[in-house]
Design a protein around this motif. Structure first.
Motif: not given
Length: 65
Positions: A1-5, A16-23, A25-37
């Motif tokens: 996760m990036t420390g830059i806002k 999804i691609t834009e969100t991963c680039a902004l944060l 993180i990898h798309r699988n990580t985003l998928r896991r975060y979404t599934a975990d709420g």
């Protein structure tokens, strides 16, 4: 996760691609975060593709950092 806002518009919609680039993180990580709420996504009614709002991206980033 990036420390830059992430530089997002609160009312903007990000793929999804834009969100991963902004944060930074990898798309699988985003998928896991979404599934975990940890971050909420929305879905386009016509295309059924997921998107994340800028406000949700900022909320998640502030909560995580």
């Amino acid at each position: 996760m990036t420390g830059i806002k992430p530089n997002v518009q609160p009312a903007g919609r990000y793929t999804i691609t834009e969100t991963c680039a902004l944060l930074g993180i990898h798309r699988n990580t985003l998928r896991r975060y979404t599934a975990d709420g940890l971050i909420r996504c929305n879905m386009h009614k016509t295309t059924f593709s997921k998107f994340y709002t800028g406000l949700e991206i900022l909320r998640f980033w502030n909560q995580t950092i």
